[in-house]
Scaffold this motif. Structure first.
Motif, PDB file in Angstrom:
ATOM      1  N   HIS A   1       0.829  -1.205   0.000  1.00 25.85           N
ATOM      2  CA  HIS A   1       0.000   0.000   0.000  1.00 25.85           C
ATOM      3  C   HIS A   1       0.868   1.261   0.000  1.00 25.85           C
ATOM      4  CE1 HIS A   1      -3.775  -2.036   0.219  1.00 25.85           C
ATOM      5  NE2 HIS A   1      -3.511  -2.619   1.374  1.00 25.85           N
ATOM      6  N   PHE A   2       1.945   1.232   0.786  1.00 28.85           N
ATOM      7  CA  PHE A   2       2.853   2.382   0.804  1.00 28.85           C
ATOM      8  C   PHE A   2       3.413   2.657  -0.591  1.00 28.85           C
ATOM      9  CE2 PHE A   2       4.249   2.003   5.564  1.00 28.85           C
ATOM     10  CZ  PHE A   2       2.986   2.413   5.942  1.00 28.85           C
ATOM     11  N   VAL A   3       3.873   1.573  -1.257  1.00 29.22           N
ATOM     12  CA  VAL A   3       4.421   1.729  -2.601  1.00 29.22           C
ATOM     13  C   VAL A   3       3.352   2.218  -3.572  1.00 29.22           C
ATOM     14  CG1 VAL A   3       5.437   0.491  -4.567  1.00 29.22           C
ATOM     15  CG2 VAL A   3       6.255   0.030  -2.243  1.00 29.22           C
ATOM     16  N   GLY A   4       2.118   1.742  -3.373  1.00 30.38           N
ATOM     17  CA  GLY A   4       1.020   2.230  -4.200  1.00 30.38           C
ATOM     18  C   GLY A   4       0.804   3.718  -4.047  1.00 30.38           C
ATOM     19  N   PHE A   5       0.812   4.194  -2.800  1.00 35.11           N
ATOM     20  CA  PHE A   5       0.722   5.637  -2.553  1.00 35.11           C
ATOM     21  C   PHE A   5       1.873   6.374  -3.252  1.00 35.11           C
ATOM     22  CE2 PHE A   5      -1.680   4.686   1.536  1.00 35.11           C
ATOM     23  CZ  PHE A   5      -2.856   5.236   1.089  1.00 35.11           C
ATOM     24  N   TYR A   6       3.066   5.823  -3.069  1.00 33.73           N
ATOM     25  CA  TYR A   6       4.271   6.476  -3.593  1.00 33.73           C
ATOM     26  C   TYR A   6       4.213   6.643  -5.106  1.00 33.73           C
ATOM     27  CZ  TYR A   6       9.259   6.897  -4.813  1.00 33.73           C
ATOM     28  OH  TYR A   6      10.456   7.293  -5.343  1.00 33.73           O
ATOM     29  N   LYS A   7       3.960   5.549  -5.817  1.00 33.91           N
ATOM     30  CA  LYS A   7       3.981   5.619  -7.272  1.00 33.91           C
ATOM     31  C   LYS A   7       2.800   6.423  -7.820  1.00 33.91           C
ATOM     32  CE  LYS A   7       6.869   4.231  -9.116  1.00 33.91           C
ATOM     33  NZ  LYS A   7       8.253   4.723  -9.274  1.00 33.91           N
ATOM     34  N   GLY A   8       1.639   6.308  -7.179  1.00 35.40           N
ATOM     35  CA  GLY A   8       0.485   7.059  -7.658  1.00 35.40           C
ATOM     36  C   GLY A   8       0.654   8.555  -7.490  1.00 35.40           C
ATOM     37  N   ILE A   9       1.082   8.965  -6.295  1.00 33.73           N
ATOM     38  CA  ILE A   9       1.257  10.395  -6.031  1.00 33.73           C
ATOM     39  C   ILE A   9       2.430  10.950  -6.830  1.00 33.73           C
ATOM     40  CG2 ILE A   9       1.825  12.066  -4.210  1.00 33.73           C
ATOM     41  CD1 ILE A   9       0.351  10.182  -2.262  1.00 33.73           C
ATOM     42  N   GLN A  10       3.497  10.183  -6.938  1.00 34.36           N
ATOM     43  CA  GLN A  10       4.650  10.574  -7.743  1.00 34.36           C
ATOM     44  C   GLN A  10       4.241  10.816  -9.194  1.00 34.36           C
ATOM     45  OE1 GLN A  10       7.395   7.457  -9.238  1.00 34.36           O
ATOM     46  NE2 GLN A  10       8.966   8.478  -8.003  1.00 34.36           N
ATOM     47  N   SER A  11       3.458   9.912  -9.737  1.00 33.08           N
ATOM     48  CA  SER A  11       3.045  10.021 -11.139  1.00 33.08           C
ATOM     49  C   SER A  11       2.098  11.195 -11.351  1.00 33.08           C
ATOM     50  CB  SER A  11       2.381   8.717 -11.585  1.00 33.08           C
ATOM     51  OG  SER A  11       3.293   7.651 -11.503  1.00 33.08           O
ATOM     52  N   ALA A  12       1.219  11.452 -10.385  1.00 35.12           N
ATOM     53  CA  ALA A  12       0.316  12.596 -10.508  1.00 35.12           C
ATOM     54  C   ALA A  12       1.109  13.898 -10.558  1.00 35.12           C
ATOM     55  CB  ALA A  12      -0.663  12.607  -9.331  1.00 35.12           C
ATOM     56  N   GLY A  13       2.118  14.023  -9.700  1.00 34.75           N
ATOM     57  CA  GLY A  13       2.956  15.220  -9.719  1.00 34.75           C
ATOM     58  C   GLY A  13       3.706  15.352 -11.032  1.00 34.75           C
ATOM     59  N   ALA A  14       4.271  14.247 -11.511  1.00 27.85           N
ATOM     60  CA  ALA A  14       5.032  14.289 -12.769  1.00 27.85           C
ATOM     61  C   ALA A  14       4.133  14.646 -13.945  1.00 27.85           C
ATOM     62  CB  ALA A  14       5.705  12.939 -13.012  1.00 27.85           C
ATOM     63  N   ALA A  15       2.905  14.097 -13.971  1.00 24.19           N
ATOM     64  CA  ALA A  15       1.981  14.412 -15.061  1.00 24.19           C
ATOM     65  C   ALA A  15       1.690  15.910 -15.095  1.00 24.19           C
ATOM     66  CB  ALA A  15       0.677  13.620 -14.900  1.00 24.19           C
ATOM     67  N   GLY A  16       1.508  16.508 -13.921  1.00 25.07           N
ATOM     68  CA  GLY A  16       1.206  17.932 -13.861  1.00 25.07           C
ATOM     69  C   GLY A  16       2.337  18.804 -14.365  1.00 25.07           C
ATOM     70  N   VAL A  17       3.557  18.509 -13.943  1.00 24.55           N
ATOM     71  CA  VAL A  17       4.669  19.388 -14.329  1.00 24.55           C
ATOM     72  C   VAL A  17       5.052  19.187 -15.793  1.00 24.55           C
ATOM     73  CG1 VAL A  17       6.554  17.835 -13.603  1.00 24.55           C
ATOM     74  CG2 VAL A  17       6.889  20.332 -13.578  1.00 24.55           C
ATOM     75  N   TRP A  18       4.939  17.941 -16.302  1.00 15.55           N
ATOM     76  CA  TRP A  18       5.227  17.744 -17.727  1.00 15.55           C
ATOM     77  C   TRP A  18       4.184  18.449 -18.595  1.00 15.55           C
ATOM     78  CZ3 TRP A  18       9.674  16.578 -19.599  1.00 15.55           C
ATOM     79  CH2 TRP A  18      10.552  15.722 -18.934  1.00 15.55           C
TER      80      TRP A  18
END
Length: 476
Positions: free
Chosen positions: A410-427
């Protein structure tokens, strides 16, 4: 004269010779058996499997990072690349929720294998547009498919890496994986540098893309060489517990339960969010904006080499047995804080010298023989060190919060999901033409905010334990 009166006696082997042959055969069988046992023990060793897992990501995400690290995916036009990355991370963030049930059905080997296919498709898309520039839409479509595949790959990877290690090995296992993973970027960068060293153009040739495609296709086969985790035992004698991922509804319930039982994980969310944010400025607004293709290739090479050293260095600090768990956490936090300010104060003096408009008006880029190159390449090395230290510390903090594989999933799920949301926004912001300085400042601010928000978690959740003890803090 030979005695032929008893043929059986005449032609039967002497007893001593029979025993000798039997002894040799027994010794050969024993040696073969011991060798087979040694090979099996080596193959099923958790370190061996983490190495193989690292090579899966070496050939997939590692080479993707090398291509992306050239700025614009090696193209002159960075807008298509930025939008493709936005689509990639958006689909990654969404479909990662569905990766668990797919993984349960297919198993870890096939899940990893399907995950690598998306990275090969992405390289094929860039090769296609290099041959025929009118097929740029293929890059966007490949980015979307790659996001789905990335969800599969990282779902299996995250749980495997954390499940293989004993409590005392968490930092070094993360360091081993991260180093091999980034070695893929080093090799990819070396391929690009070799292909473009004599070029002073601003984009790579098709030979570079062909080399990347061959390597990513090799990576598709590597998961078939990995052992079934159910047959493995960790170095402390305990079996590797590889949890089944829940259904989508169960996953959402599990995420909520995880937040309710361990709400301190939320203080790491800002660190998760920014953990891929800085790539946009580093790759497109710095490397692609200022340098020609051979300088970009060399920058890319030293950047990913620095990541290997950065990951191993911070892992060694976080696994210092002489320090308590909390002191290790504070030591890692302090290193990150210093590095964030060193890198961004240094980078500010470069960023204030150029804008999108000035870059567009100046087609002549910095070359490796120019005096201005030396300081800027050392700055880029520090960017690579910071990236690896940040990612390794985030994984270590998650690992120190729990040793339960289901919770870690679950921790890794949070990590990758939130990480990807941030990356999608800045790209996407980059694709829309947000100013270089705004992206730079947002990166700096978010990194500092992530560190500040992590303070309560370190203070309240990471316990002071006996410095000789290697047991993790309780999960209570």
């Amino acid at each position: 004269m030979e005695d032929h009166s008893n043929p059986e006696k005449a032609h039967s082997p002497e007893p001593s010779k029979t025993h000798a042959v039997s002894d040799v055969a027994s010794q050969h069988e024993g040696t073969t058996s011991r060798r087979s046992t040694a090979i099996a023990e080596w193959y099923y060793d958790t370190v061996t499997q983490v190495v193989l897992l690292g090579f899966v990501c070496f050939m997939g995400p590692g080479l993707y990072n090398a291509l992306n690290g050239l700025g614009g995916g090696g193209r002159v036009d960075t807008k298509t690349n930025a939008n493709a990355n936005a689509v990639h991370y958006a689909t990654f963030a969404f479909f990662a929720l569905f990766a668990g049930p797919v993984h349960n059905y297919l198993g870890p080997i096939l899940t990893l294998q399907l995950g690598t296919l998306g990275y090969a498709l992405n390289v094929a898309a860039y090769l296609s547009t290099n041959v025929n520039p009118s097929t740029s839409a293929f890059i966007l479509a490949a980015g979307a498919i790659q996001g789905v595949c990335a969800g599969l790959l990282w779902t299996a990877q995250g749980s495997l890496m954390l499940a293989y290690s004993t409590p005392r090995q968490k930092g070094i296992f993360i360091g081993i994986f991260w180093s091999i993973f980034n070695l893929g970027s080093v090799v990819g960068s070396s391929v690009s540098l070799g292909q473009n060293f004599n070029s002073k153009a601003n984009s790579v040739g098709k030979g570079t893309y062909i080399g990347f495609l061959v390597l990513t296709l090799i990576g598709v086969a590597i998961p078939m060489c990995m052992a079934n985790p159910k047959k493995m035992v960790r170095s402390d004698g305990t079996p590797v517990v590889y949890p089944k991922h829940p259904s989508v509804t169960s996953a959402l319930r599990g995420l909520w339960t995880t937040l309710r039982n361990d709400p301190w994980i939320m203080s790491l969310f800002p660190m998760f969010f920014v953990s891929n944010w800085f790539y946009t400025w580093q790759f497109n607004e710095y490397n692609s904006a200022l340098f020609n293709i051979r300088a970009r290739s060399l920058n890319n090479l030293v950047y990913w080499m620095a990541q290997i050293f950065g990951s191993l260095a911070i892992a060694a600090l976080l696994d210092q047995k002489r320090l308590s768990w909390r002191r290790r956490a504070w030591a890692g936090w302090t290193v990150l804080f210093v590095m964030v300010f060193v890198v961004h104060i240094w980078g500010y003096f470069y960023q204030r010298e150029y804008t999108r408009a000035s870059v567009a008006a100046t087609p002549l880029k910095i070359d490796i023989n120019d005096p201005a190159y030396v300081g800027r390449v050392f700055f880029y090395i520090f960017c690579g060190l910071l990236d690896a230290m940040w990612q390794t510390t985030v994984y270590w903090l998650m690992g120190v919060m729990s040793s339960d594989p289901a919770t870690l999933a679950h921790f890794v799920g949070f990590y990758k999901g939130i990480q990807s949301a941030g990356a999608a926004g800045v790209w996407r912001a980059d694709g829309e033409g947000l100013s270089y300085m705004n992206i730079f400042v947002s990166t700096w601010v978010l990194l500092v905010a992530g560190l500040i928000c992590a303070i309560p978690m370190i203070y309240m959740r990471v316990k002071e334990t006996n410095q000789r003890s290697e047991e993790l803090p309780s999960d209570a």
